[in-house]
Design an enzyme around this catalytic site. Structure first.
Site, PDB file in Angstrom:
ATOM      1  N   LYS A 136       0.859  -1.534   0.277  1.00  0.00           N
ATOM      2  CA  LYS A 136       0.210  -0.230   0.584  1.00  0.00           C
ATOM      3  C   LYS A 136       0.726   1.704   0.098  1.00  0.00           C
ATOM      4  O   LYS A 136       0.564   2.354  -0.765  1.00  0.00           O
ATOM      5  CB  LYS A 136      -1.552  -0.617   1.219  1.00  0.00           C
ATOM      6  CG  LYS A 136      -1.912  -0.986   0.930  1.00  0.00           C
ATOM      7  CD  LYS A 136      -3.049  -0.258   1.414  1.00  0.00           C
ATOM      8  CE  LYS A 136      -4.637  -1.943   0.896  1.00  0.00           C
ATOM      9  NZ  LYS A 136      -5.720  -1.208   1.140  1.00  0.00           N
ATOM     10  N   LYS A 218      -4.684  -9.427  -6.763  1.00  0.00           N
ATOM     11  CA  LYS A 218      -5.664 -10.295  -6.059  1.00  0.00           C
ATOM     12  C   LYS A 218      -6.958  -9.276  -6.050  1.00  0.00           C
ATOM     13  O   LYS A 218      -6.122  -8.121  -6.512  1.00  0.00           O
ATOM     14  CB  LYS A 218      -6.141 -10.588  -3.660  1.00  0.00           C
ATOM     15  CG  LYS A 218      -5.670  -8.957  -3.631  1.00  0.00           C
ATOM     16  CD  LYS A 218      -6.111  -9.034  -2.142  1.00  0.00           C
ATOM     17  CE  LYS A 218      -6.209  -7.788  -1.529  1.00  0.00           C
ATOM     18  NZ  LYS A 218      -6.849  -7.536  -0.452  1.00  0.00           N
ATOM     19  N   LYS A 221     -10.351  -2.783  -4.202  1.00  0.00           N
ATOM     20  CA  LYS A 221     -11.249  -2.172  -3.326  1.00  0.00           C
ATOM     21  C   LYS A 221     -10.871  -1.296  -4.038  1.00  0.00           C
ATOM     22  O   LYS A 221     -11.681  -0.322  -4.501  1.00  0.00           O
ATOM     23  CB  LYS A 221     -11.519  -1.724  -2.461  1.00  0.00           C
ATOM     24  CG  LYS A 221     -12.217  -3.034  -1.140  1.00  0.00           C
ATOM     25  CD  LYS A 221     -12.520  -2.482  -0.011  1.00  0.00           C
ATOM     26  CE  LYS A 221     -13.553  -2.761   1.049  1.00  0.00           C
ATOM     27  NZ  LYS A 221     -13.263  -2.964   2.412  1.00  0.00           N
TER      28      LYS A 221
HETATM   29  P1  ATP Z   1      -8.037  -3.536  -0.544  1.00  0.00           P
HETATM   30  O1  ATP Z   1      -7.987  -4.446  -1.323  1.00  0.00           O
HETATM   31  O2  ATP Z   1      -8.359  -1.889  -0.733  1.00  0.00           O
HETATM   32  O3  ATP Z   1      -6.786  -3.960   0.462  1.00  0.00           O
HETATM   33  P2  ATP Z   1      -9.685  -5.332   0.861  1.00  0.00           P
HETATM   34  O4  ATP Z   1     -11.024  -5.324  -0.539  1.00  0.00           O
HETATM   35  O5  ATP Z   1      -8.580  -5.671   1.389  1.00  0.00           O
HETATM   36  O6  ATP Z   1      -9.206  -3.516   0.298  1.00  0.00           O
HETATM   37  P3  ATP Z   1     -10.718  -5.088   3.400  1.00  0.00           P
HETATM   38  O7  ATP Z   1     -11.635  -3.947   3.908  1.00  0.00           O
HETATM   39  O8  ATP Z   1      -9.369  -5.235   3.478  1.00  0.00           O
HETATM   40  O9  ATP Z   1     -10.989  -5.594   2.094  1.00  0.00           O
HETATM   41  O10 ATP Z   1     -10.508  -6.445   3.732  1.00  0.00           O
HETATM   42  C1  ATP Z   1     -12.258  -7.099   4.072  1.00  0.00           C
HETATM   43  C2  ATP Z   1     -11.904  -8.038   3.454  1.00  0.00           C
HETATM   44  O11 ATP Z   1     -12.414  -9.548   2.830  1.00  0.00           O
HETATM   45  C3  ATP Z   1     -11.105  -9.239   4.655  1.00  0.00           C
HETATM   46  O12 ATP Z   1     -10.732 -10.728   5.394  1.00  0.00           O
HETATM   47  C4  ATP Z   1     -10.363  -9.690   3.228  1.00  0.00           C
HETATM   48  O13 ATP Z   1      -9.703 -10.302   3.368  1.00  0.00           O
HETATM   49  C5  ATP Z   1     -11.035 -10.021   2.558  1.00  0.00           C
HETATM   50  N1  ATP Z   1     -10.466  -9.891   1.082  1.00  0.00           N
HETATM   51  C6  ATP Z   1      -9.654  -8.842   0.296  1.00  0.00           C
HETATM   52  N2  ATP Z   1      -9.640  -9.288  -1.174  1.00  0.00           N
HETATM   53  C7  ATP Z   1     -10.137 -10.943  -0.627  1.00  0.00           C
HETATM   54  C8  ATP Z   1      -9.924 -11.410  -2.625  1.00  0.00           C
HETATM   55  N3  ATP Z   1      -9.566 -10.371  -3.005  1.00  0.00           N
HETATM   56  N4  ATP Z   1      -9.966 -12.673  -2.290  1.00  0.00           N
HETATM   57  C9  ATP Z   1     -10.995 -13.393  -0.733  1.00  0.00           C
HETATM   58  N5  ATP Z   1     -10.997 -12.279   0.760  1.00  0.00           N
HETATM   59  C10 ATP Z   1     -10.838 -10.159   0.794  1.00  0.00           C
END
Ligand code: ATP
Ligand code: LTN
Length: 355
Positions: A136, A218, A221
């Site tokens: 990040k 991955k 968001k």
């Molecule tokens: P960013 O990608 O901007 O870091 P994020 O999508 O990871 O954000 P979070 O709020 O940080 O969002 O994560 C919420 C939950 O979703 C966490 O348990 C995280 O592990 C899970 N998660 C996020 N992205 C994925 C993914 N691509 N596949 C599976 N689980 C995910």
């Protein structure tokens, strides 16, 4: 086809622990999610869906981590909207306030308070090694916020405040939960047994849903392009278009494997939403090419998200539902958090209370 109900039945439930005498005690579960917009099927399949499936078997606390969201630039209006939207997503996906405490992190000031105390038993080098910080900060270490660096300690505080045993998260959070254990163990050895050492609960399937436009990264968001993810609020045509445009591997076989990262990811998504195994899907699409597969996958995703989207429309029309749930959740969370903090402050010798 598919549908949220099928999806939930497919997820394993958390085993309850048996006490001496035969009674069962529910495992304490905590997880958090940032109110940072664009909630996607990666968040749903990797995290939220598992929270919903396990909630009746566990003692659950789920937190909208608005203080974590401040680690990247936000605006007042944007943050407020994202908190409300996320609360609606959690309720629409099936979290039940009668079975789970659902609340906003900043409504419970014990979270940042414990974060500060845990900072004193966390090493600078441990935080510097966190891959999420490296990703990040994108090499801009000098200009990112100190909050981004300290982010995992606030996460440790979230988890440790509630004597959490299991932390259901996606694969990307494993390192943060391991750091939480290290911080808890160090605190316990310095001040006496205070914190439970938590374990990450990462399901073998869906823990790492990859980006549609780059299956080596991955789904995220904060991706630059919306073609990276399928948002839970994407309409049917947007979902069809994003899946049609999703990157595929060379060749034309619908098979999973190390040399097929894009198809492996699409098959995983299909299997989790439809409740079918990847091998059943490989058989069904043998020799039929990517077009037929992608067309059916789009309909499976559209059908599975439809009931969630219907509930989202209802909840958006009545913001008081979420407001009431979060107010009640904060009250219950504060009760637990303040009792724990009293013990922690006393162990550390803080304040000028009774000897
Ligand atoms: P960013 O990608 O901007 O870091 P994020 O999508 O990871 O954000 P979070 O709020 O940080 O969002 O994560 C919420 C939950 O979703 C966490 O348990 C995280 O592990 C899970 N998660 C996020 N992205 C994925 C993914 N691509 N596949 C599976 N689980 C995910
Ligand atoms: N860091 C997590 C969100 C998060 C969390 C938590 C997850 C904050 N506090 C406590 C589990 C337990 C993320 O980025 N997904």
């Amino acid at each position: 086809m598919g549908g949220a109900a099928t999806v939930q039945r497919e997820v394993e439930t958390v085993p309850v622990r048996e006490r001496a005498g035969g009674s069962v005690q529910r495992r304490r579960v905590f997880s958090g999610i940032q109110p940072s917009g664009n909630f996607h099927i990666g968040n749903y399949l990797g995290a939220i869906r598992n929270w919903v499936a396990q909630q009746s078997a566990s003692d659950n606390v789920f937190c909208i981590v608005d203080l974590h969201a401040l680690s990247l630039p936000t605006t007042r209006e944007g943050l407020r909207r994202n908190i409300q939207d996320l609360a609606n997503v959690l309720l629409a996906a099936g979290l039940d306030p009668d079975q789970s405490i659902i609340f906003v992190q900043s409504d419970v000031p014990e979270h940042p308070e414990l974060c500060w105390l845990l900072n004193s038993v966390t090493q600078f080098g441990e935080l510097r090694r966190m891959t999420q910080f490296k990703d990040k900060s994108g090499g801009q270490d000098e200009s990112v916020s100190a909050a981004l660096f300290d982010y995992p300690v606030l996460q440790a505080a979230d988890i440790l405040l509630y004597d959490t045993e299991l932390v259901p998260v996606g694969e990307d959070q494993k390192q943060h939960v391991e750091l939480t254990r290290d911080i808890a163990a160090r605190f316990n050895s310095r001040y006496g047994q205070t914190f439970v050492l938590p374990e990450a609960d990462i399901k073998p399937d869906g823990a790492r849903i990859m980006a549609l436009d780059d299956p080596t990264k991955k789904m995220s968001k904060s991706a630059a392009s919306p073609n990276n993810y399928i948002a839970l609020t994407d309409d049917a045509d947007t979902i069809r278009r994003k899946i049609r445009r999703a990157v595929t591997d060379s060749g034309s076989d619908v098979t999973s494997g190390r040399d097929k990262p894009a198809l492996s990811n699409l098959l995983t998504i299909y299997g989790l939403f439809s409740g079918e195994s990847v091998s059943t899907l490989e058989e069904r699409y043998a020799g039929r090419g990517y077009g037929a597969f992608k067309g059916d996958l789009a309909e499976v995703v559209v059908d599975a998200l439809a009931p969630i989207q219907r509930r989202l429309v209802e909840l958006a029309a009545d913001p008081d539902v979420a407001r009431r749930v979060l107010a009640g959740g904060a009250e219950r969370a504060r009760e637990r958090a303040s009792a724990k903090m009293e013990i922690v402050r006393n162990r550390m010798g803080l304040g000028f209370g009774p000897p």
